[in-house]
Design a protein around this motif. Structure first.
Motif, PDB file in Angstrom:
ATOM      1  N   ASN A 114       0.842  -1.202  -0.114  1.00  0.00           N
ATOM      2  CA  ASN A 114       0.012  -0.175   0.005  1.00  0.00           C
ATOM      3  C   ASN A 114       0.883   1.286  -0.029  1.00  0.00           C
ATOM      4  N   GLU A 115       1.756   1.235   0.864  1.00  0.00           N
ATOM      5  CA  GLU A 115       2.671   2.385   0.961  1.00  0.00           C
ATOM      6  C   GLU A 115       3.660   2.659  -0.352  1.00  0.00           C
ATOM      7  N   VAL A 116       4.221   1.705  -0.850  1.00  0.00           N
ATOM      8  CA  VAL A 116       4.620   1.736  -2.024  1.00  0.00           C
ATOM      9  C   VAL A 116       3.888   2.396  -3.263  1.00  0.00           C
ATOM     10  N   LEU A 117       2.738   1.915  -3.200  1.00  0.00           N
ATOM     11  CA  LEU A 117       1.806   2.381  -4.336  1.00  0.00           C
ATOM     12  C   LEU A 117       1.275   3.812  -4.138  1.00  0.00           C
ATOM     13  N   ALA A 118       0.891   3.923  -3.026  1.00  0.00           N
ATOM     14  CA  ALA A 118       0.573   5.406  -2.838  1.00  0.00           C
ATOM     15  C   ALA A 118       1.480   6.537  -3.037  1.00  0.00           C
ATOM     16  N   ASN A 119       2.801   6.092  -2.597  1.00  0.00           N
ATOM     17  CA  ASN A 119       3.864   7.195  -3.002  1.00  0.00           C
ATOM     18  C   ASN A 119       4.223   7.305  -4.303  1.00  0.00           C
ATOM     19  N   ARG A 120       4.217   5.960  -5.154  1.00  0.00           N
ATOM     20  CA  ARG A 120       4.325   5.989  -6.640  1.00  0.00           C
ATOM     21  C   ARG A 120       3.289   6.751  -7.214  1.00  0.00           C
ATOM     22  N   ALA A 121       1.771   6.661  -6.974  1.00  0.00           N
ATOM     23  CA  ALA A 121       0.633   7.164  -7.279  1.00  0.00           C
ATOM     24  C   ALA A 121       0.734   8.885  -7.277  1.00  0.00           C
ATOM     25  N   ILE A 122       1.302   9.196  -5.831  1.00  0.00           N
ATOM     26  CA  ILE A 122       1.550  10.683  -5.628  1.00  0.00           C
ATOM     27  C   ILE A 122       2.774  11.178  -6.645  1.00  0.00           C
ATOM     28  N   GLU A 123       3.652  10.394  -6.874  1.00  0.00           N
ATOM     29  CA  GLU A 123       4.735  10.677  -8.003  1.00  0.00           C
ATOM     30  C   GLU A 123       4.359  10.845  -9.254  1.00  0.00           C
ATOM     31  N   ILE A 124       3.316  10.165  -9.595  1.00  0.00           N
ATOM     32  CA  ILE A 124       2.509   9.975 -11.062  1.00  0.00           C
ATOM     33  C   ILE A 124       1.655  11.274 -11.116  1.00  0.00           C
ATOM     34  N   LEU A 125       0.917  11.874  -9.801  1.00  0.00           N
ATOM     35  CA  LEU A 125       0.164  12.826  -9.864  1.00  0.00           C
ATOM     36  C   LEU A 125       0.845  14.017  -9.423  1.00  0.00           C
ATOM     37  N   LYS A 126       2.080  14.315  -9.620  1.00  0.00           N
ATOM     38  CA  LYS A 126       2.950  15.229  -8.985  1.00  0.00           C
ATOM     39  C   LYS A 126       2.631  16.861  -9.276  1.00  0.00           C
ATOM     40  N   ASN A 127       1.981  16.945 -10.375  1.00  0.00           N
ATOM     41  CA  ASN A 127       1.399  18.241 -10.920  1.00  0.00           C
ATOM     42  C   ASN A 127      -0.142  18.627 -10.340  1.00  0.00           C
ATOM     43  N   SER A 128      -0.682  17.414  -9.313  1.00  0.00           N
ATOM     44  CA  SER A 128      -2.046  17.703  -9.203  1.00  0.00           C
ATOM     45  C   SER A 128      -1.984  18.042  -7.563  1.00  0.00           C
ATOM     46  N   ASP A 129      -3.325  18.547  -7.322  1.00  0.00           N
ATOM     47  CA  ASP A 129      -3.488  18.943  -5.824  1.00  0.00           C
ATOM     48  C   ASP A 129      -3.938  17.541  -4.960  1.00  0.00           C
ATOM     49  N   VAL A 130      -4.421  16.797  -5.900  1.00  0.00           N
ATOM     50  CA  VAL A 130      -4.999  15.558  -5.301  1.00  0.00           C
ATOM     51  C   VAL A 130      -4.044  14.626  -4.525  1.00  0.00           C
ATOM     52  N   SER A 131      -4.259  14.284  -3.153  1.00  0.00           N
ATOM     53  CA  SER A 131      -3.286  13.281  -2.471  1.00  0.00           C
ATOM     54  C   SER A 131      -3.912  11.759  -2.740  1.00  0.00           C
ATOM     55  N   VAL A 132      -2.844  10.981  -2.148  1.00  0.00           N
ATOM     56  CA  VAL A 132      -3.279   9.608  -2.244  1.00  0.00           C
ATOM     57  C   VAL A 132      -2.738   8.991  -0.768  1.00  0.00           C
ATOM     58  N   SER A 133      -3.823   8.482  -0.288  1.00  0.00           N
ATOM     59  CA  SER A 133      -3.776   7.849   1.075  1.00  0.00           C
ATOM     60  C   SER A 133      -3.548   6.361   1.018  1.00  0.00           C
TER      61      SER A 133
END
Length: 472
Positions: free
Chosen positions: A106-125
């Protein structure tokens, strides 16, 4: 090394700055420095598939923002391809019933998803998004089922290849007559091909047992969440996640009949493990036979030749050992031990969950892995290249007292026993004593002691029996 700070309900912790995993994984690294073994890549791949279809299902029913779902799916696809295996770092044996592994993913996927969305205001928990509608207690068992289905397919493919090689040897060596043995003592003749045919039969039964026991793995508990009651997983989520899992895996998956039972009990794993134990026992018996039949070469049985794979001694020049059967024996011992561990761990379940899942899964996956690898080695490096020492086999038959059993119906048990005793004392052959004592003629002995006749009853010997002792 640079670090970043993360916090949870227990406090703060330093995490390597470049790590995709987070604080729960870091705590698991501290708590469980046990085996030094990381989770099996196929298990990680299966968890990634589940996380991907869960995100898709949650988005489809309107629970998860579409952009977050897309990022999680992309990260999970990367993990499915093995890109983030170096970030799955928790020990294979851990307390917590697999929570550390689930949270590591979960942690790896969340942090990678945040990286993918790096120019977005959306966070991933990690918990609210990646683990949405899920629990460790339905994710990990479902992932284990998917993993075992794939590994069972690979094991059966290897077993079928071994069976094919054994059948080839059965046909190739069918006319090689040799002494059969019981109690490691001379018994009666048998064809070498018949021995290999028996090996092929037992392997065929092993394949059937494994295929039958693994059919139940198609029943999965995704959507059961923590204890099988399905809390926090909507019905439409369960339907969608199952639909998407079937599309992804092409397995005939269905929801287990009773999700509470499926969460509590691990008898599926003990049954599968028991079939692997039976396979291991059968393989070890075959390996024992190969070692005996090839023993010597000058002071042992020396009835077959195993392919020479490597020099056998650091001190004895020219020595070649049966290393492939030896490794099969050792694999078998390990699998039998793994099965005992799995049995104990399955019995240790309490109430709504068996928290010993990590050690069950670790040992079961190890058994599948080493059996598949070992069977490939046995088939390719041993069975395929076996040859017979035909003259040695024939010579042992002709010099053995065991063939007296073949003349028994023609001269009576009592006469045959006297012939056997004299042969042992004098060193003369059974044939020569029968001729000398006038029990049978040369022509009759040729019929009775014919190689095919001695290993397949009911041909010419039965005709002779009627002639000699007057059976109507």
């Amino acid at each position: 090394m640079r670090y970043r700070k993360e916090s949870d309900s227990l406090g703060e912790k330093q995490i390597p700055a470049n790590a995709y995993y987070g604080i729960q994984t870091a705590r698991a690294l501290d708590n469980f420095p046990i085996t030094g073994e990381k989770p099996h890549p196929e298990l990680v791949r299966s968890i990634a598939i589940i996380k991907k279809v869960a995100a898709k299902a949650n988005a489809e029913i309107g629970l998860l923002d579409s952009s977050v779902a897309a990022a999680i799916k992309k990260a999970a696809q990367e993990m499915e391809l093995g890109m983030w295996n170096n970030q799955i770092v928790v020990d294979t044996i851990q307390g917590g019933a697999g929570t550390s592994l689930n949270m590591n993913v979960n942690e790896v996927l969340a942090n990678r998803a945040i990286e993918i969305l790096k120019n977005s205001d959306v966070s991933v928990s990690t918990n609210s998004h990646v683990n949405m509608s899920q629990s460790t207690n339905d994710v990990i068992p479902t992932a284990v089922h998917l993993t075992l289905l794939k590994m069972a397919k690979g094991l059966c493919a290897s077993l079928n290849a071994l069976h094919e090689q054994l059948v080839i040897k059965e046909n190739e060596l069918d006319d090689v007559i040799k002494m059969g043995r019981t109690h490691l003592q001379d018994a009666i003749p048998i064809r070498l091909g018949q021995e290999f045919g028996a090996y092929a039969c037992v392997i065929k039964r092993d394949i059937a047992r494994i295929e039958q026991s693994t059919q139940q793995l198609n029943k999965i508990s995704i959507g059961a969440t923590a204890i099988g009651t399905g809390l926090n997983a909507r019905i439409d989520y369960r339907e969608k996640v199952m639909e998407f899992l079937i599309e992804e895996t092409d397995y005939p998956l269905e929801t287990a009949e009773n999700l509470v039972d499926s969460t509590q009990n691990t008898d599926r794993y003990t049954e599968i493990s028991s079939t692997l134990k039976i396979l291991a026992i059968n393989l070890s018996k075959i390996a024992n036979d190969l070692r005996l039949l090839s023993s010597g070469p000058l002071t042992g049985f020396n009835e077959i030749n195993l392919p020479a794979r490597q020099p056998g001694s650091s001190i004895m020049p020219g020595k070649v050992n049966p290393v492939i059967p030896e490794v099969i024996n050792q694999i078998s011992f390990q699998v039998i031990g793994n099965d005992h561990t799995i049995s104990l761990a399955s019995e240790a379940g309490q109430l709504e969950l068996n928290v010993m899942g990590p050690v069950i899964v670790s040992n079961l996956l190890k058994s599948f892995t080493i059996l598949t690898n070992g069977i490939d080695v046995l088939s390719e490096f041993a069975i395929k290249g076996i040859t017979a020492n035909v003259e040695r086999c024939r010579g042992l038959v002709e010099s053995s007292v065991g063939i007296v059993t073949a003349i028994n119906p023609h001269v009576s048990y009592e006469v045959a026993a006297k012939v056997a005793k004299e042969a042992l004392v004098s060193g003369k052959s059974v044939r020569s004593i029968c001729l000398q004592e006038g029990h049978l003629t040369e022509e009759e002995l040729d019929i009775i002691l014919d190689a095919k006749e001695m290993t397949e009853p009911g041909i010419s010997g039965s005709v002779l029996l009627k002639k000699t002792v007057g059976i109507s």
